[in-house]
Design a protein around this motif. Structure first.
Motif, PDB file in Angstrom:
ATOM      1  N   THR A  13       1.030  11.757  -7.435  1.00 46.45           N
ATOM      2  CA  THR A  13       0.966  10.760  -6.374  1.00 46.45           C
ATOM      3  C   THR A  13       0.633   9.402  -6.974  1.00 46.45           C
ATOM      4  O   THR A  13      -0.301   9.275  -7.772  1.00 46.45           O
ATOM      5  CB  THR A  13      -0.102  11.147  -5.333  1.00 46.45           C
ATOM      6  OG1 THR A  13       0.242  12.423  -4.795  1.00 46.45           O
ATOM      7  CG2 THR A  13      -0.161  10.131  -4.196  1.00 46.45           C
ATOM      8  N   TYR A  14       1.413   8.402  -6.595  1.00 41.15           N
ATOM      9  CA  TYR A  14       1.231   7.031  -7.061  1.00 41.15           C
ATOM     10  C   TYR A  14       0.971   6.167  -5.830  1.00 41.15           C
ATOM     11  O   TYR A  14       1.824   6.078  -4.955  1.00 41.15           O
ATOM     12  CB  TYR A  14       2.479   6.550  -7.807  1.00 41.15           C
ATOM     13  CG  TYR A  14       2.873   7.486  -8.929  1.00 41.15           C
ATOM     14  CD1 TYR A  14       2.293   7.380 -10.187  1.00 41.15           C
ATOM     15  CD2 TYR A  14       3.795   8.511  -8.710  1.00 41.15           C
ATOM     16  CE1 TYR A  14       2.629   8.260 -11.215  1.00 41.15           C
ATOM     17  CE2 TYR A  14       4.142   9.391  -9.728  1.00 41.15           C
ATOM     18  CZ  TYR A  14       3.550   9.260 -10.977  1.00 41.15           C
ATOM     19  OH  TYR A  14       3.886  10.142 -11.980  1.00 41.15           O
ATOM     20  N   GLU A  15      -0.199   5.526  -5.781  1.00 43.09           N
ATOM     21  CA  GLU A  15      -0.564   4.739  -4.602  1.00 43.09           C
ATOM     22  C   GLU A  15      -0.783   3.287  -4.983  1.00 43.09           C
ATOM     23  O   GLU A  15      -1.471   2.988  -5.948  1.00 43.09           O
ATOM     24  CB  GLU A  15      -1.826   5.308  -3.956  1.00 43.09           C
ATOM     25  CG  GLU A  15      -1.599   6.695  -3.387  1.00 43.09           C
ATOM     26  CD  GLU A  15      -2.794   7.194  -2.604  1.00 43.09           C
ATOM     27  OE1 GLU A  15      -3.374   6.415  -1.838  1.00 43.09           O
ATOM     28  OE2 GLU A  15      -3.154   8.366  -2.784  1.00 43.09           O
ATOM     29  N   GLU A  38       7.332   2.518   2.877  1.00 41.54           N
ATOM     30  CA  GLU A  38       5.899   2.809   2.924  1.00 41.54           C
ATOM     31  C   GLU A  38       5.568   4.077   2.146  1.00 41.54           C
ATOM     32  O   GLU A  38       4.496   4.214   1.566  1.00 41.54           O
ATOM     33  CB  GLU A  38       5.468   2.977   4.382  1.00 41.54           C
ATOM     34  CG  GLU A  38       4.023   3.379   4.562  1.00 41.54           C
ATOM     35  CD  GLU A  38       3.653   3.525   6.026  1.00 41.54           C
ATOM     36  OE1 GLU A  38       2.666   2.915   6.425  1.00 41.54           O
ATOM     37  OE2 GLU A  38       4.370   4.249   6.754  1.00 41.54           O
ATOM     38  N   ARG A  39       6.521   5.015   2.134  1.00 41.33           N
ATOM     39  CA  ARG A  39       6.285   6.298   1.479  1.00 41.33           C
ATOM     40  C   ARG A  39       7.616   6.821   0.942  1.00 41.33           C
ATOM     41  O   ARG A  39       8.637   6.752   1.618  1.00 41.33           O
ATOM     42  CB  ARG A  39       5.687   7.280   2.480  1.00 41.33           C
ATOM     43  CG  ARG A  39       5.343   8.646   1.916  1.00 41.33           C
ATOM     44  CD  ARG A  39       4.628   9.468   3.000  1.00 41.33           C
ATOM     45  NE  ARG A  39       4.367  10.815   2.578  1.00 41.33           N
ATOM     46  CZ  ARG A  39       3.275  11.211   1.918  1.00 41.33           C
ATOM     47  NH1 ARG A  39       2.347  10.338   1.613  1.00 41.33           N
ATOM     48  NH2 ARG A  39       3.105  12.477   1.591  1.00 41.33           N
ATOM     49  N   LEU A  40       7.568   7.362  -0.285  1.00 41.31           N
ATOM     50  CA  LEU A  40       8.737   7.973  -0.894  1.00 41.31           C
ATOM     51  C   LEU A  40       8.280   9.280  -1.525  1.00 41.31           C
ATOM     52  O   LEU A  40       7.361   9.284  -2.343  1.00 41.31           O
ATOM     53  CB  LEU A  40       9.349   7.054  -1.954  1.00 41.31           C
ATOM     54  CG  LEU A  40      10.409   7.676  -2.886  1.00 41.31           C
ATOM     55  CD1 LEU A  40      11.578   8.246  -2.097  1.00 41.31           C
ATOM     56  CD2 LEU A  40      10.876   6.663  -3.903  1.00 41.31           C
ATOM     57  N   VAL A  41       8.895  10.388  -1.110  1.00 39.15           N
ATOM     58  CA  VAL A  41       8.615  11.686  -1.692  1.00 39.15           C
ATOM     59  C   VAL A  41       9.911  12.173  -2.343  1.00 39.15           C
ATOM     60  O   VAL A  41      10.944  12.264  -1.684  1.00 39.15           O
ATOM     61  CB  VAL A  41       8.123  12.698  -0.629  1.00 39.15           C
ATOM     62  CG1 VAL A  41       7.879  14.056  -1.269  1.00 39.15           C
ATOM     63  CG2 VAL A  41       6.878  12.175   0.071  1.00 39.15           C
ATOM     64  N   ASP A  81       0.823  -1.220   0.000  1.00 44.49           N
ATOM     65  CA  ASP A  81       0.000   0.000   0.000  1.00 44.49           C
ATOM     66  C   ASP A  81       0.855   1.268   0.000  1.00 44.49           C
ATOM     67  O   ASP A  81       0.409   2.328   0.432  1.00 44.49           O
ATOM     68  CB  ASP A  81      -0.948  -0.003   1.197  1.00 44.49           C
ATOM     69  CG  ASP A  81      -0.199  -0.027   2.532  1.00 44.49           C
ATOM     70  OD1 ASP A  81       1.025  -0.293   2.553  1.00 44.49           O
ATOM     71  OD2 ASP A  81      -0.850   0.199   3.558  1.00 44.49           O
ATOM     72  N   ALA A  82       2.068   1.151  -0.513  1.00 43.63           N
ATOM     73  CA  ALA A  82       3.011   2.275  -0.507  1.00 43.63           C
ATOM     74  C   ALA A  82       2.486   3.446  -1.334  1.00 43.63           C
ATOM     75  O   ALA A  82       1.629   3.281  -2.207  1.00 43.63           O
ATOM     76  CB  ALA A  82       4.365   1.825  -1.050  1.00 43.63           C
ATOM     77  N   THR A  83       3.026   4.632  -1.024  1.00 45.50           N
ATOM     78  CA  THR A  83       2.737   5.851  -1.773  1.00 45.50           C
ATOM     79  C   THR A  83       4.055   6.451  -2.234  1.00 45.50           C
ATOM     80  O   THR A  83       5.012   6.543  -1.459  1.00 45.50           O
ATOM     81  CB  THR A  83       2.000   6.878  -0.890  1.00 45.50           C
ATOM     82  OG1 THR A  83       0.769   6.308  -0.444  1.00 45.50           O
ATOM     83  CG2 THR A  83       1.720   8.162  -1.642  1.00 45.50           C
ATOM     84  N   VAL A  84       4.089   6.870  -3.509  1.00 45.85           N
ATOM     85  CA  VAL A  84       5.234   7.606  -4.047  1.00 45.85           C
ATOM     86  C   VAL A  84       4.712   8.929  -4.571  1.00 45.85           C
ATOM     87  O   VAL A  84       3.699   8.972  -5.271  1.00 45.85           O
ATOM     88  CB  VAL A  84       5.935   6.832  -5.192  1.00 45.85           C
ATOM     89  CG1 VAL A  84       7.011   7.701  -5.854  1.00 45.85           C
ATOM     90  CG2 VAL A  84       6.543   5.540  -4.674  1.00 45.85           C
TER      91      VAL A  84
END
Length: 119
Positions: free
Chosen positions: A49-51, A113-116, A40-43
Motif C-alpha cells: 500500500t502506497y499512501e 483517489e484510489r487505485l488497486v 491523499d491518494a492510495t495505491v
C-alpha cells in the motif's frame, strides 16, 4: 432491439484522468502520471500500500525502472459513478513473463483517489 447489458466503457471512453495516468505510466512519465492523483491518494500494488502523493511518486519511479514490459489495455468498464476497471495484459522480464491485471480506479473531484492493481 433492446439492450439490457450493464454499461461498459471502451478504452477510449475512460475518464481523462485515468487515460492521462495510463498513457503517462506507459511512457514512464512520472511527472505527468502523478498529476492524475489526489494528494491523499492510495495505491495498492502487489500487496503493498502506497499512501500520499510523494509515496506514490516513488512507487511510479520504481515501477518504471524495475522491469521492462509491454502493457496493452484489453478492456474497460465503469462499475458505478466513480469507479472504473481497466484490464491490462503485460508481457516482460518480470517473474512469470505474462500477466493480466485489473486496475480498479476510484475517482474523486476529477482525480484518482484510489487505485488497486491485482490479477
Amino acid at each position: 432491439m433492446h439492450d439490457n447489458q450493464p454499461p461498459t466503457s471502451t478504452p477510449n471512453t475512460l475518464p481523462e484522468e485515468i487515460t492521462r495516468y495510463l498513457t503517462a505510466h506507459r511512457a514512464h512519465d512520472t511527472a505527468t502520471a502523478i498529476t492524475a492523483f489526489t494528494r491523499d491518494a492510495t495505491v495498492i500494488d502487489d500487496g503493498n500500500t502506497y499512501e500520499g502523493i510523494e509515496v506514490i511518486r516513488g512507487w511510479l519511479d520504481r515501477s518504471a525502472t524495475e522491469f521492462t514490459y509491454t502493457i496493452h489495455l484489453t478492456g474497460a468498464q465503469q462499475t458505478d459513478a466513480t469507479r472504473y476497471i481497466a484490464t491490462h495484459h503485460l508481457e516482460g522480464n518480470f517473474p512469470g513473463g505474462t500477466i493480466d491485471l485489473r486496475y480498479r480506479f476510484t475517482l474523486r473531484d476529477g482525480l484518482i483517489e484510489r487505485l488497486v492493481i491485482e490479477p
